[in-house]
Design an enzyme around this catalytic site. Structure first.
Site, PDB file in Angstrom:
ATOM      1  CE  LYS A 115      -2.077  -1.578   3.604  1.00 26.45           C
ATOM      2  NZ  LYS A 115      -2.970  -1.830   4.779  1.00 26.45           N
ATOM      3  CB  THR A 126      -6.942   7.978   7.033  1.00 30.68           C
ATOM      4  OG1 THR A 126      -6.045   8.508   8.026  1.00 30.68           O
ATOM      5  CG2 THR A 126      -7.081   8.967   5.886  1.00 30.68           C
ATOM      6  N   GLY A 152      -8.568   3.261  10.395  1.00 30.96           N
ATOM      7  CA  GLY A 152      -9.129   1.974  10.006  1.00 30.96           C
ATOM      8  C   GLY A 152      -9.054   1.647   8.531  1.00 30.96           C
ATOM      9  CB  THR A 153      -7.407   3.220   5.578  1.00 32.85           C
ATOM     10  OG1 THR A 153      -6.154   3.404   6.251  1.00 32.85           O
ATOM     11  CG2 THR A 153      -8.147   4.542   5.537  1.00 32.85           C
ATOM     12  N   GLY A 154      -6.576   0.383   6.733  1.00 34.42           N
ATOM     13  CA  GLY A 154      -5.958  -0.923   6.486  1.00 34.42           C
ATOM     14  C   GLY A 154      -6.888  -2.062   6.828  1.00 34.42           C
ATOM     15  CB  CYS A 155      -9.165  -2.607   9.716  1.00 34.46           C
ATOM     16  SG  CYS A 155      -7.984  -2.330  11.057  1.00 34.46           S
TER      17      CYS A 155
END
Length: 274
Positions: free
Chosen positions: A172, A206, A208-211
């Site tokens: 990412k 932003t 929690g974007t990875g989750c």
């Protein structure tokens, strides 16, 4: 109904962790189950406390769910300790499921969510079982041991991580210094790569974007999407969640998990084959 599972920590503020995963599963019409690895006292301003769950009870949760449901895909998030990772890896290596690992290490506020000694367990025990690993740049640096400041270094790190046995690595690109876009690079074990480019949104919301991205990817894989198409749709999901903020909380606010169903036909991700 396709059944999926998240193995992760909670977020009492609702923007990340188990809560974000279950919201994403619900929006994408898969049935979400869970095994909790840690409880956190958390909000948009940071993590105020962590209470890890015992490895034995993590195993009991996994056993309960798998004994009753036909789980098609699993994602992991915050795993906290080497002992928890080892229990999960031993359990999952006996199951035929697609596994998405979001190697959660650091919270938005800088708090550590993975003990240092757990990194080796992640690399040696769990990553070899994974279909996809979804690190951000700082996480990829820790796993690979390679400093990443450009796309060549990103590729070197990805190829190093692929050697651990994972089938696909999504690097990412949000932490790279590109003012106008965020480009995720996808590297597969067969040597093929492609990139997914989206506009960089100037926002602090932003959390929690990875989750959310990894939960969306897990959902699409469970629904039978090809790996590439699952990636593209997951990228759409998280991009729309960022572009349409809820504007709640006083810190790094949560993304908008409702936006994909409202606007998915109005947005396309730029794909570059290589």
């Amino acid at each position: 109904m396709d059944v999926v599972m998240t193995i992760a920590g909670t977020d009492s503020g609702g923007g990340a962790g188990i809560q974000a995963d279950l919201k994403t599963f619900q929006e994408l019409k898969v049935f979400g189950t869970s095994a909790i690895t840690a409880l956190t006292a958390q909000n948009t301003l940071g993590v105020q406390g962590i209470f890890p769950i015992s490895p034995d009870f993590v195993l009991q949760q996994l056993t309960s769910v798998f004994s009753d449901f036909d789980v098609k895909a699993v994602k992991t998030g915050m795993l906290f300790s080497a002992e928890i990772i080892e229990v999960i890896a031993h359990f999952l290596q006996q199951k035929n499921v697609q596994l998405v690992i979001d190697p959660v290490m650091i919270a938005k506020g800088g708090e550590s969510l993975l003990q240092k000694e757990a990194v080796e367990a992640l690399k040696s025990k769990l990553i070899p079982l994974a279909t996809v690993l979804t690190p951000n740049i700082p996480e990829a640096e820790v796993i690979s041991g390679i400093k990443i400041e450009n796309e060549d270094q990103m590729a070197n790190a990805a190829h190093k991580i692929l050697q651990y046995g994972v089938q696909c690595v999504v690097m990412k690109g949000g932490h790279l210094h590109d003012q106008y876009s965020a480009t995720d690079k996808v590297y597969l074990a067969d040597g093929t790569t492609f990139s997914m480019k989206s506009e960089r949104i100037q926002t602090k919301h932003t959390h929690g974007t990875g989750c959310t991205f990894s939960a969306a990817l897990t959902s699409f894989l469970a629904k039978g999407y090809s790996l590439k198409n699952a990636m593209i749709e997951a990228k759409k999901f998280v991009q729309l969640a960022i572009e349409n903020p809820l504007n709640i909380g006083h810190g790094h606010g949560p993304t908008n998990h409702f936006a994909y169903q409202q606007r998915k036909g109005q947005y396309e991700v730029s794909i570059n084959e290589s």
